[in-house]
Design a protein around this motif. Structure first.
Motif, PDB file in Angstrom:
ATOM      1  N   ILE A 129      63.102  81.188  84.976  1.00  0.00           N
ATOM      2  CA  ILE A 129      64.073  82.271  85.036  1.00  0.00           C
ATOM      3  C   ILE A 129      65.259  81.756  85.840  1.00  0.00           C
ATOM      4  CG2 ILE A 129      64.519  84.576  85.968  1.00  0.00           C
ATOM      5  CD1 ILE A 129      61.523  85.178  85.367  1.00  0.00           C
ATOM      6  N   ILE A 130      66.461  81.884  85.290  1.00  0.00           N
ATOM      7  CA  ILE A 130      67.643  81.291  85.891  1.00  0.00           C
ATOM      8  C   ILE A 130      68.559  82.382  86.441  1.00  0.00           C
ATOM      9  CG2 ILE A 130      69.631  79.777  85.516  1.00  0.00           C
ATOM     10  CD1 ILE A 130      68.061  78.485  83.238  1.00  0.00           C
ATOM     11  N   TYR A 131      68.908  82.244  87.712  1.00  0.00           N
ATOM     12  CA  TYR A 131      69.730  83.239  88.399  1.00  0.00           C
ATOM     13  C   TYR A 131      71.033  82.588  88.851  1.00  0.00           C
ATOM     14  CZ  TYR A 131      71.179  86.661  91.920  1.00  0.00           C
ATOM     15  OH  TYR A 131      71.880  87.581  92.666  1.00  0.00           O
ATOM     16  N   PHE A 132      72.162  83.088  88.357  1.00  0.00           N
ATOM     17  CA  PHE A 132      73.476  82.588  88.743  1.00  0.00           C
ATOM     18  C   PHE A 132      74.128  83.581  89.708  1.00  0.00           C
ATOM     19  CE2 PHE A 132      72.909  80.858  84.387  1.00  0.00           C
ATOM     20  CZ  PHE A 132      72.965  79.503  84.697  1.00  0.00           C
ATOM     21  N   THR A 133      74.697  83.056  90.772  1.00  0.00           N
ATOM     22  CA  THR A 133      75.439  83.895  91.718  1.00  0.00           C
ATOM     23  C   THR A 133      76.799  83.257  91.983  1.00  0.00           C
ATOM     24  OG1 THR A 133      75.487  84.763  93.980  1.00  0.00           O
ATOM     25  CG2 THR A 133      74.264  82.730  93.637  1.00  0.00           C
ATOM     26  N   LYS A 134      77.827  84.087  92.178  1.00  0.00           N
ATOM     27  CA  LYS A 134      79.176  83.585  92.434  1.00  0.00           C
ATOM     28  C   LYS A 134      79.354  83.080  93.866  1.00  0.00           C
ATOM     29  CE  LYS A 134      81.379  86.556  88.966  1.00  0.00           C
ATOM     30  NZ  LYS A 134      82.392  87.608  88.719  1.00  0.00           N
ATOM     31  N   THR A 135      78.394  83.339  94.715  1.00  0.00           N
ATOM     32  CA  THR A 135      78.483  82.947  96.118  1.00  0.00           C
ATOM     33  C   THR A 135      78.508  81.426  96.258  1.00  0.00           C
ATOM     34  OG1 THR A 135      77.165  84.897  96.681  1.00  0.00           O
ATOM     35  CG2 THR A 135      77.397  83.203  98.376  1.00  0.00           C
ATOM     36  N   LEU A 136      79.417  80.907  97.072  1.00  0.00           N
ATOM     37  CA  LEU A 136      79.426  79.480  97.379  1.00  0.00           C
ATOM     38  C   LEU A 136      78.199  79.148  98.222  1.00  0.00           C
ATOM     39  CD1 LEU A 136      83.213  79.027  98.305  1.00  0.00           C
ATOM     40  CD2 LEU A 136      82.116  78.655  96.083  1.00  0.00           C
TER      41      LEU A 136
ATOM     42  N   LEU B  10      61.706  79.862  89.251  1.00  0.00           N
ATOM     43  CA  LEU B  10      63.048  80.417  89.390  1.00  0.00           C
ATOM     44  C   LEU B  10      64.019  79.298  89.723  1.00  0.00           C
ATOM     45  CD1 LEU B  10      65.053  82.844  89.825  1.00  0.00           C
ATOM     46  CD2 LEU B  10      64.259  82.884  92.214  1.00  0.00           C
ATOM     47  N   LEU B  11      65.153  79.271  89.020  1.00  0.00           N
ATOM     48  CA  LEU B  11      66.210  78.300  89.320  1.00  0.00           C
ATOM     49  C   LEU B  11      67.461  79.079  89.710  1.00  0.00           C
ATOM     50  CD1 LEU B  11      67.040  75.060  87.381  1.00  0.00           C
ATOM     51  CD2 LEU B  11      68.871  76.520  88.239  1.00  0.00           C
ATOM     52  N   VAL B  12      68.005  78.779  90.876  1.00  0.00           N
ATOM     53  CA  VAL B  12      69.172  79.484  91.416  1.00  0.00           C
ATOM     54  C   VAL B  12      70.360  78.529  91.440  1.00  0.00           C
ATOM     55  CG1 VAL B  12      70.145  80.677  93.413  1.00  0.00           C
ATOM     56  CG2 VAL B  12      67.714  80.973  92.844  1.00  0.00           C
ATOM     57  N   ARG B  13      71.491  78.970  90.872  1.00  0.00           N
ATOM     58  CA  ARG B  13      72.720  78.200  90.985  1.00  0.00           C
ATOM     59  C   ARG B  13      73.804  79.055  91.629  1.00  0.00           C
ATOM     60  NH1 ARG B  13      75.792  73.663  87.572  1.00  0.00           N
ATOM     61  NH2 ARG B  13      77.584  73.560  88.950  1.00  0.00           N
ATOM     62  N   THR B  14      74.435  78.483  92.641  1.00  0.00           N
ATOM     63  CA  THR B  14      75.500  79.190  93.343  1.00  0.00           C
ATOM     64  C   THR B  14      76.871  78.786  92.803  1.00  0.00           C
ATOM     65  OG1 THR B  14      75.523  77.454  95.043  1.00  0.00           O
ATOM     66  CG2 THR B  14      74.136  79.361  95.453  1.00  0.00           C
ATOM     67  N   SER B  15      77.906  79.440  93.281  1.00  0.00           N
ATOM     68  CA  SER B  15      79.339  79.149  93.069  1.00  0.00           C
ATOM     69  C   SER B  15      79.930  79.728  91.800  1.00  0.00           C
ATOM     70  CB  SER B  15      79.617  77.640  93.096  1.00  0.00           C
ATOM     71  OG  SER B  15      79.401  77.048  91.818  1.00  0.00           O
ATOM     72  N   GLY B  16      79.142  80.428  90.982  1.00  0.00           N
ATOM     73  CA  GLY B  16      79.694  81.070  89.798  1.00  0.00           C
ATOM     74  C   GLY B  16      79.653  80.246  88.533  1.00  0.00           C
ATOM     75  N   GLU B  17      79.257  78.972  88.627  1.00  0.00           N
ATOM     76  CA  GLU B  17      79.120  78.143  87.428  1.00  0.00           C
ATOM     77  C   GLU B  17      77.841  78.523  86.688  1.00  0.00           C
ATOM     78  OE1 GLU B  17      81.266  76.071  86.270  1.00  0.00           O
ATOM     79  OE2 GLU B  17      82.663  75.938  87.969  1.00  0.00           O
TER      80      GLU B  17
ATOM     81  N   PHE C  72      64.271  89.170  93.291  1.00  0.00           N
ATOM     82  CA  PHE C  72      64.184  90.451  92.587  1.00  0.00           C
ATOM     83  C   PHE C  72      64.527  90.283  91.102  1.00  0.00           C
ATOM     84  CE2 PHE C  72      66.167  94.605  91.373  1.00  0.00           C
ATOM     85  CZ  PHE C  72      64.993  95.346  91.374  1.00  0.00           C
ATOM     86  N   TYR C  73      65.522  89.459  90.818  1.00  0.00           N
ATOM     87  CA  TYR C  73      65.887  89.149  89.427  1.00  0.00           C
ATOM     88  C   TYR C  73      64.700  88.501  88.717  1.00  0.00           C
ATOM     89  CZ  TYR C  73      68.639  87.276  85.521  1.00  0.00           C
ATOM     90  OH  TYR C  73      69.123  86.972  84.269  1.00  0.00           O
ATOM     91  N   TYR C  74      64.025  87.603  89.427  1.00  0.00           N
ATOM     92  CA  TYR C  74      62.827  86.968  88.873  1.00  0.00           C
ATOM     93  C   TYR C  74      61.748  88.013  88.560  1.00  0.00           C
ATOM     94  CZ  TYR C  74      58.326  84.494  89.090  1.00  0.00           C
ATOM     95  OH  TYR C  74      57.054  84.042  88.837  1.00  0.00           O
ATOM     96  N   GLN C  75      61.543  88.940  89.485  1.00  0.00           N
ATOM     97  CA  GLN C  75      60.516  89.966  89.286  1.00  0.00           C
ATOM     98  C   GLN C  75      60.841  90.858  88.085  1.00  0.00           C
ATOM     99  OE1 GLN C  75      60.447  91.818  93.164  1.00  0.00           O
ATOM    100  NE2 GLN C  75      58.946  90.343  93.968  1.00  0.00           N
ATOM    101  N   ARG C  76      62.133  91.148  87.893  1.00  0.00           N
ATOM    102  CA  ARG C  76      62.548  91.992  86.766  1.00  0.00           C
ATOM    103  C   ARG C  76      62.261  91.313  85.428  1.00  0.00           C
ATOM    104  NH1 ARG C  76      68.553  92.826  87.344  1.00  0.00           N
ATOM    105  NH2 ARG C  76      68.267  93.669  85.233  1.00  0.00           N
ATOM    106  N   HIS C  77      62.398  89.993  85.383  1.00  0.00           N
ATOM    107  CA  HIS C  77      62.267  89.263  84.123  1.00  0.00           C
ATOM    108  C   HIS C  77      60.946  88.503  84.002  1.00  0.00           C
ATOM    109  CE1 HIS C  77      66.642  89.897  84.502  1.00  0.00           C
ATOM    110  NE2 HIS C  77      66.638  89.919  83.192  1.00  0.00           N
ATOM    111  N   TYR C  78      60.085  88.672  85.004  1.00  0.00           N
ATOM    112  CA  TYR C  78      58.840  87.907  85.028  1.00  0.00           C
ATOM    113  C   TYR C  78      57.982  88.153  83.791  1.00  0.00           C
ATOM    114  CZ  TYR C  78      54.059  86.649  86.144  1.00  0.00           C
ATOM    115  OH  TYR C  78      52.789  86.135  86.077  1.00  0.00           O
ATOM    116  N   GLN C  79      57.810  89.407  83.429  1.00  0.00           N
ATOM    117  CA  GLN C  79      56.881  89.724  82.348  1.00  0.00           C
ATOM    118  C   GLN C  79      57.311  89.110  81.025  1.00  0.00           C
ATOM    119  OE1 GLN C  79      53.957  91.285  83.242  1.00  0.00           O
ATOM    120  NE2 GLN C  79      53.381  90.466  81.239  1.00  0.00           N
ATOM    121  N   SER C  80      58.603  89.192  80.714  1.00  0.00           N
ATOM    122  CA  SER C  80      59.078  88.627  79.452  1.00  0.00           C
ATOM    123  C   SER C  80      58.941  87.112  79.439  1.00  0.00           C
ATOM    124  CB  SER C  80      60.534  89.027  79.200  1.00  0.00           C
ATOM    125  OG  SER C  80      61.375  88.560  80.245  1.00  0.00           O
TER     126      SER C  80
END
Length: 326
Positions: A225-232, A203-210, A246-254
């Motif tokens: 699996i890449i998760y983007f969040t707008k949170t700074l 899982l790769l998490v990027r903050t700040s909305g970019e 949770f996002y990772y778990q939703r997309h894990y199978q694919s």
């Protein structure tokens, strides 16, 4: 502030943690900790460096949350080579902050070793002041035998530089007659990267909305699996991390299906077993394991010997740096 924190989850967080643990937990999570300067501007802090200080405090919290969840390996994008293009005063302030935080590793050596945390610094050290290189080498040598959890700090790093340097090392091996051209594989290139002893991030998490990777782990994140969040980043909370998991778990199978398709050429039928064995080998400098494992026999005899010499050279460089008087 300390790198090490005690778990401080409240009852609601502990309950949510139990629920999330009923699903698949990523073994390795990478963070692009973006938004420190915007956070400083938002709160009208004196300088952008103050935002980076808050960002470090958040990193210490996030590392403990990862341990609480059961995430065994974390990679953080602390300083890009591109950051050298920023204002000189900001760059100097960031390097000074790094000195302070990396020296903190040594002060907390007993706790790091007690918890079995291995520190790895990945990046182009040649671009950094010698005293900072020494601090990084000391931290790596101090924790090199730990194997319960792994923290990879990407400093003076870009993925393009990492791949380029890996290829240069291999070319040098060919020039020294340690390798032949048909020994070169994608596995060999990967093994010679700064992060060659690490597993690929789940899982790769990027903050700040970019919504971009900013030249971070481009090779390794090909099936992440890449998760983007707008949170700074300084405003990142335990709940944001759980949302990412949770996002990772939703997309894990694919994504797992994609990984299996990439290994169709292999006789290994159990992809999870294959990945686990590969990660175990990458976490150790015992290259002989690669040679003797029927599942991981992807390197020629020459390549195996080259990797053994490669690891020894890298280790000797760390020892040499640690002995420098600054």
């Amino acid at each position: 502030m300390s790198w090490m924190r005690d778990s401080s989850l409240n009852w609601a967080q502990k309950f949510a943690l139990k629920v999330i643990k009923t699903g698949k937990i990523p073994r390795h999570v990478a963070f692009i900790m973006d938004g420190n300067r915007r956070y400083a501007k938002k709160l009208h802090l004196t300088t952008s460096t103050d935002g980076h200080v808050h960002g470090f405090d958040k990193l210490a919290e996030a590392l403990q949350w990862c341990l609480d969840i059961g995430i065994e390996e974390v990679t953080v994008y602390a300083f890009s080579i591109e950051n050298f293009k920023r204002d000189e005063s900001e760059v100097n302030a960031l390097l000074e902050l790094a000195r302070e935080k990396f020296n903190k590793f040594m002060e907390e050596s007993d706790e790091l070793n007690k918890r079995g945390i291995c520190i790895r610094m990945i990046g182009n050290w040649k671009l950094l002041p010698v005293d900072l290189q020494k601090s990084m080498a000391d931290a790596m040598l101090m924790t090199r035998n730990n194997n319960k959890a792994f923290l990879n700090v990407a400093f003076a790093y870009t993925s393009r530089d990492e791949i380029t340097e890996s290829i240069r090392d291999i070319v040098d091996g060919v020039k020294r007659n340690e390798l032949e051209s048909n020994d070169i594989t994608d596995d060999l290139i990967r093994r010679c990267m700064y992060s060659g002893k690490s597993s690929d991030p789940d899982l790769l998490v990027r903050t700040s909305g970019e919504s971009r990777l900013s030249d971070f782990l481009l090779w390794q994140a090909s099936t992440s699996i890449i998760y983007f969040t707008k949170t700074l980043w300084p405003e990142f909370t335990f709940w944001h991390l759980l949302a990412g998991v949770f996002y990772y778990q939703r997309h894990y199978q694919s994504m797992h299906s994609v990984k299996r398709s990439l290994h169709q050429f292999s006789s290994v039928m159990d992809d999870e077993s294959f990945t686990k064995d590969l990660e175990q080998v990458r976490q150790t400098s015992n290259i002989a394991e690669i040679e003797t494992s029927s599942k991981l026999a992807t390197f020629s005899q020459r390549a195996t010997e080259f990797l053994e010499k490669f690891d020894k050279r890298k280790y000797n460089q760390l020892v040499e740096l640690s002995t420098i008087k600054v």
